[in-house]
Design a protein around this motif. Structure first.
Motif, PDB file in Angstrom:
ATOM      1  N   THR A  26     -23.986 -50.556  22.569  1.00  0.00           N
ATOM      2  CA  THR A  26     -23.656 -50.770  23.978  1.00  0.00           C
ATOM      3  C   THR A  26     -24.639 -50.034  24.887  1.00  0.00           C
ATOM      4  OG1 THR A  26     -21.321 -51.045  23.452  1.00  0.00           O
ATOM      5  CG2 THR A  26     -21.859 -50.455  25.736  1.00  0.00           C
ATOM      6  N   VAL A  27     -24.875 -48.760  24.601  1.00  0.00           N
ATOM      7  CA  VAL A  27     -25.777 -47.965  25.442  1.00  0.00           C
ATOM      8  C   VAL A  27     -27.218 -48.445  25.277  1.00  0.00           C
ATOM      9  CG1 VAL A  27     -26.672 -45.636  25.890  1.00  0.00           C
ATOM     10  CG2 VAL A  27     -24.213 -45.992  25.512  1.00  0.00           C
ATOM     11  N   ALA A  28     -27.612 -48.795  24.050  1.00  0.00           N
ATOM     12  CA  ALA A  28     -28.975 -49.301  23.830  1.00  0.00           C
ATOM     13  C   ALA A  28     -29.209 -50.581  24.627  1.00  0.00           C
ATOM     14  CB  ALA A  28     -29.217 -49.530  22.344  1.00  0.00           C
ATOM     15  N   ALA A  29     -28.224 -51.464  24.650  1.00  0.00           N
ATOM     16  CA  ALA A  29     -28.357 -52.711  25.415  1.00  0.00           C
ATOM     17  C   ALA A  29     -28.511 -52.420  26.910  1.00  0.00           C
ATOM     18  CB  ALA A  29     -27.162 -53.624  25.158  1.00  0.00           C
ATOM     19  N   LEU A  30     -27.738 -51.464  27.413  1.00  0.00           N
ATOM     20  CA  LEU A  30     -27.861 -51.089  28.828  1.00  0.00           C
ATOM     21  C   LEU A  30     -29.232 -50.496  29.124  1.00  0.00           C
ATOM     22  CD1 LEU A  30     -24.332 -49.504  29.380  1.00  0.00           C
ATOM     23  CD2 LEU A  30     -25.224 -51.554  30.517  1.00  0.00           C
ATOM     24  N   LEU A  31     -29.713 -49.628  28.235  1.00  0.00           N
ATOM     25  CA  LEU A  31     -31.032 -49.023  28.434  1.00  0.00           C
ATOM     26  C   LEU A  31     -32.123 -50.094  28.401  1.00  0.00           C
ATOM     27  CD1 LEU A  31     -30.599 -45.821  26.261  1.00  0.00           C
ATOM     28  CD2 LEU A  31     -30.892 -45.891  28.752  1.00  0.00           C
ATOM     29  N   GLY A  53     -36.168 -35.729  22.728  1.00  0.00           N
ATOM     30  CA  GLY A  53     -34.972 -36.500  23.005  1.00  0.00           C
ATOM     31  C   GLY A  53     -33.962 -35.719  23.813  1.00  0.00           C
ATOM     32  N   VAL A  54     -32.824 -36.360  24.042  1.00  0.00           N
ATOM     33  CA  VAL A  54     -31.742 -35.771  24.823  1.00  0.00           C
ATOM     34  C   VAL A  54     -30.413 -36.065  24.152  1.00  0.00           C
ATOM     35  CG1 VAL A  54     -32.997 -35.948  27.014  1.00  0.00           C
ATOM     36  CG2 VAL A  54     -31.482 -37.814  26.297  1.00  0.00           C
ATOM     37  N   THR A  55     -29.444 -35.235  24.446  1.00  0.00           N
ATOM     38  CA  THR A  55     -28.077 -35.452  23.980  1.00  0.00           C
ATOM     39  C   THR A  55     -27.222 -35.811  25.181  1.00  0.00           C
ATOM     40  OG1 THR A  55     -28.369 -33.907  22.158  1.00  0.00           O
ATOM     41  CG2 THR A  55     -26.102 -34.380  22.820  1.00  0.00           C
ATOM     42  N   VAL A  56     -26.446 -36.870  25.031  1.00  0.00           N
ATOM     43  CA  VAL A  56     -25.599 -37.361  26.107  1.00  0.00           C
ATOM     44  C   VAL A  56     -24.161 -37.389  25.588  1.00  0.00           C
ATOM     45  CG1 VAL A  56     -25.092 -39.336  27.594  1.00  0.00           C
ATOM     46  CG2 VAL A  56     -27.466 -38.754  27.074  1.00  0.00           C
ATOM     47  N   SER A  57     -23.258 -36.834  26.367  1.00  0.00           N
ATOM     48  CA  SER A  57     -21.845 -36.836  26.003  1.00  0.00           C
ATOM     49  C   SER A  57     -21.273 -38.227  26.172  1.00  0.00           C
ATOM     50  CB  SER A  57     -21.070 -35.852  26.873  1.00  0.00           C
ATOM     51  OG  SER A  57     -19.693 -35.950  26.597  1.00  0.00           O
ATOM     52  N   LEU A  58     -20.483 -38.660  25.180  1.00  0.00           N
ATOM     53  CA  LEU A  58     -19.915 -40.001  25.280  1.00  0.00           C
ATOM     54  C   LEU A  58     -18.510 -40.012  25.851  1.00  0.00           C
ATOM     55  CD1 LEU A  58     -17.884 -40.412  22.643  1.00  0.00           C
ATOM     56  CD2 LEU A  58     -20.047 -40.682  21.496  1.00  0.00           C
ATOM     57  N   ASP A  59     -18.151 -38.929  26.536  1.00  0.00           N
ATOM     58  CA  ASP A  59     -16.837 -38.916  27.203  1.00  0.00           C
ATOM     59  C   ASP A  59     -16.945 -39.435  28.632  1.00  0.00           C
ATOM     60  OD1 ASP A  59     -18.168 -36.815  28.384  1.00  0.00           O
ATOM     61  OD2 ASP A  59     -16.578 -35.356  28.079  1.00  0.00           O
ATOM     62  N   GLN A  60     -17.801 -40.441  28.807  1.00  0.00           N
ATOM     63  CA  GLN A  60     -18.018 -41.061  30.112  1.00  0.00           C
ATOM     64  C   GLN A  60     -18.323 -42.543  29.883  1.00  0.00           C
ATOM     65  OE1 GLN A  60     -21.552 -39.230  31.863  1.00  0.00           O
ATOM     66  NE2 GLN A  60     -22.284 -38.724  29.827  1.00  0.00           N
ATOM     67  N   PRO A  61     -18.248 -43.351  30.918  1.00  0.00           N
ATOM     68  CA  PRO A  61     -18.514 -44.780  30.747  1.00  0.00           C
ATOM     69  C   PRO A  61     -19.945 -45.031  30.256  1.00  0.00           C
ATOM     70  CG  PRO A  61     -17.512 -44.345  32.898  1.00  0.00           C
ATOM     71  CD  PRO A  61     -17.858 -43.011  32.295  1.00  0.00           C
ATOM     72  N   GLU A  71     -22.256 -47.001  31.227  1.00  0.00           N
ATOM     73  CA  GLU A  71     -23.253 -47.080  32.312  1.00  0.00           C
ATOM     74  C   GLU A  71     -23.718 -45.687  32.720  1.00  0.00           C
ATOM     75  OE1 GLU A  71     -20.207 -48.528  32.380  1.00  0.00           O
ATOM     76  OE2 GLU A  71     -20.790 -50.618  32.070  1.00  0.00           O
ATOM     77  N   ARG A  72     -22.795 -44.736  32.747  1.00  0.00           N
ATOM     78  CA  ARG A  72     -23.147 -43.355  33.117  1.00  0.00           C
ATOM     79  C   ARG A  72     -23.953 -42.692  31.998  1.00  0.00           C
ATOM     80  NH1 ARG A  72     -25.616 -40.497  35.743  1.00  0.00           N
ATOM     81  NH2 ARG A  72     -25.267 -38.283  35.547  1.00  0.00           N
ATOM     82  N   MET A  73     -23.617 -43.004  30.735  1.00  0.00           N
ATOM     83  CA  MET A  73     -24.396 -42.460  29.613  1.00  0.00           C
ATOM     84  C   MET A  73     -25.844 -42.938  29.700  1.00  0.00           C
ATOM     85  SD  MET A  73     -21.970 -42.480  26.236  1.00  0.00           S
ATOM     86  CE  MET A  73     -21.177 -44.066  26.416  1.00  0.00           C
ATOM     87  N   ALA A  74     -26.027 -44.221  29.976  1.00  0.00           N
ATOM     88  CA  ALA A  74     -27.380 -44.768  30.083  1.00  0.00           C
ATOM     89  C   ALA A  74     -28.138 -44.118  31.237  1.00  0.00           C
ATOM     90  CB  ALA A  74     -27.329 -46.288  30.258  1.00  0.00           C
ATOM     91  N   ALA A  75     -27.474 -43.993  32.380  1.00  0.00           N
ATOM     92  CA  ALA A  75     -28.125 -43.373  33.547  1.00  0.00           C
ATOM     93  C   ALA A  75     -28.486 -41.919  33.256  1.00  0.00           C
ATOM     94  CB  ALA A  75     -27.211 -43.467  34.762  1.00  0.00           C
ATOM     95  N   ALA A  76     -27.589 -41.196  32.601  1.00  0.00           N
ATOM     96  CA  ALA A  76     -27.862 -39.784  32.271  1.00  0.00           C
ATOM     97  C   ALA A  76     -29.038 -39.667  31.320  1.00  0.00           C
ATOM     98  CB  ALA A  76     -26.619 -39.139  31.663  1.00  0.00           C
ATOM     99  N   ALA A  77     -29.117 -40.569  30.339  1.00  0.00           N
ATOM    100  CA  ALA A  77     -30.231 -40.544  29.388  1.00  0.00           C
ATOM    101  C   ALA A  77     -31.550 -40.804  30.092  1.00  0.00           C
ATOM    102  CB  ALA A  77     -29.996 -41.569  28.285  1.00  0.00           C
ATOM    103  N   LEU A  78     -31.589 -41.833  30.949  1.00  0.00           N
ATOM    104  CA  LEU A  78     -32.820 -42.169  31.667  1.00  0.00           C
ATOM    105  C   LEU A  78     -33.277 -41.013  32.545  1.00  0.00           C
ATOM    106  CD1 LEU A  78     -32.114 -45.876  32.619  1.00  0.00           C
ATOM    107  CD2 LEU A  78     -33.740 -45.031  30.902  1.00  0.00           C
ATOM    108  N   GLU A  79     -32.313 -40.395  33.231  1.00  0.00           N
ATOM    109  CA  GLU A  79     -32.643 -39.279  34.114  1.00  0.00           C
ATOM    110  C   GLU A  79     -33.195 -38.101  33.291  1.00  0.00           C
ATOM    111  OE1 GLU A  79     -30.365 -36.159  37.069  1.00  0.00           O
ATOM    112  OE2 GLU A  79     -29.559 -38.181  36.867  1.00  0.00           O
ATOM    113  N   ALA A  80     -32.524 -37.757  32.205  1.00  0.00           N
ATOM    114  CA  ALA A  80     -32.949 -36.611  31.396  1.00  0.00           C
ATOM    115  C   ALA A  80     -34.309 -36.852  30.741  1.00  0.00           C
ATOM    116  CB  ALA A  80     -31.905 -36.295  30.347  1.00  0.00           C
ATOM    117  N   LEU A  81     -34.615 -38.121  30.414  1.00  0.00           N
ATOM    118  CA  LEU A  81     -35.883 -38.446  29.781  1.00  0.00           C
ATOM    119  C   LEU A  81     -36.999 -38.688  30.797  1.00  0.00           C
ATOM    120  CD1 LEU A  81     -34.518 -40.896  27.077  1.00  0.00           C
ATOM    121  CD2 LEU A  81     -35.551 -38.651  26.635  1.00  0.00           C
ATOM    122  N   GLY A  82     -36.656 -38.707  32.081  1.00  0.00           N
ATOM    123  CA  GLY A  82     -37.654 -38.952  33.111  1.00  0.00           C
ATOM    124  C   GLY A  82     -38.148 -40.383  33.125  1.00  0.00           C
ATOM    125  N   LEU A  83     -37.275 -41.320  32.743  1.00  0.00           N
ATOM    126  CA  LEU A  83     -37.634 -42.740  32.750  1.00  0.00           C
ATOM    127  C   LEU A  83     -37.005 -43.414  33.968  1.00  0.00           C
ATOM    128  CD1 LEU A  83     -37.123 -43.484  28.952  1.00  0.00           C
ATOM    129  CD2 LEU A  83     -39.294 -43.374  30.176  1.00  0.00           C
TER     130      LEU A  83
END
Length: 169
Positions: free
Chosen positions: A18-23, A146-154, A156-168
């Motif tokens: 799910t998160v990979a598809a959003l990314l 890489g980055v670690t993202v908590s999955l206790d969130q929707p 869409e928020r996991m994807a946004a957090a990953a992109l932000e932390a990775l500087g993408l």
């Protein structure tokens, strides 16, 4: 700049696909589902409730590495949904020629992931194998890209957090 492979990793039921598809959608990159590259013998083993061994996983990981390298050779970046539970597995994936391989570890408690697994249908991985996945899991080390993202969130928020932390973007 070298093509990038963004590997969304974690135990079964963490939401990798799910998160990979959003990314992939947000980045405009193709997505590869590593589960689709499993040999039938591994799928049958997991479906029967038998955890895969390193010997089972190494050829599969080689196929994923080669798929990343093929994309890089074509000048393309890719998002990959792949458990990549152990550092040695991630080291193998990082060997993809021509690509910068980065990781997004979707992290959550066994209780939360178990509750998700029990709701999932149509997947060959039974919830009974979750404990074996957590036993194998080696979280990202500080020296891994890489980055670690908590999955206790929707998702869409996991994807946004990953992109932000990775500087993408």
């Amino acid at each position: 700049m070298a093509p990038t492979a963004l590997v969304v990793m974690g135990v079964s039921g963490a939401g990798k696909s799910t998160v990979a598809a959003l990314l992939a959608q947000r980045l405009g990159w193709e997505m590869t589902e590593a589960d689709a590259l499993h040999p039938q013998s591994s799928i049958e083993k997991m479906a029967a409730g038998v955890p895969l061994t390193d010997a089972d996983r190494l050829p599969w990981l080689g196929l994923i590495r080669d798929a990343i390298a093929a994309r890089a050779a074509a000048g393309e970046s890719v998002v990959v949904a792949c458990s990549a539970l152990k550092r040695s597995y991630r080291d193998l994936l990082r060997g993809a020629e021509g690509a910068r391989v980065r990781f997004v570890h979707l992290d959550g408690t066994p209780e939360l992931i178990s509750s998700r697994l029990h709701l999932r249908t149509g997947h060959f991985m039974p919830p009974s194998l979750l404990d074996s996945q957590f036993r194998d899991l080696q979280p990202l080390a500080a020296d891994e890209d890489g980055v670690t993202v908590s999955l206790d969130q929707p998702p869409e928020r996991m994807a946004a957090a990953a992109l932000e932390a990775l500087g993408l973007p």
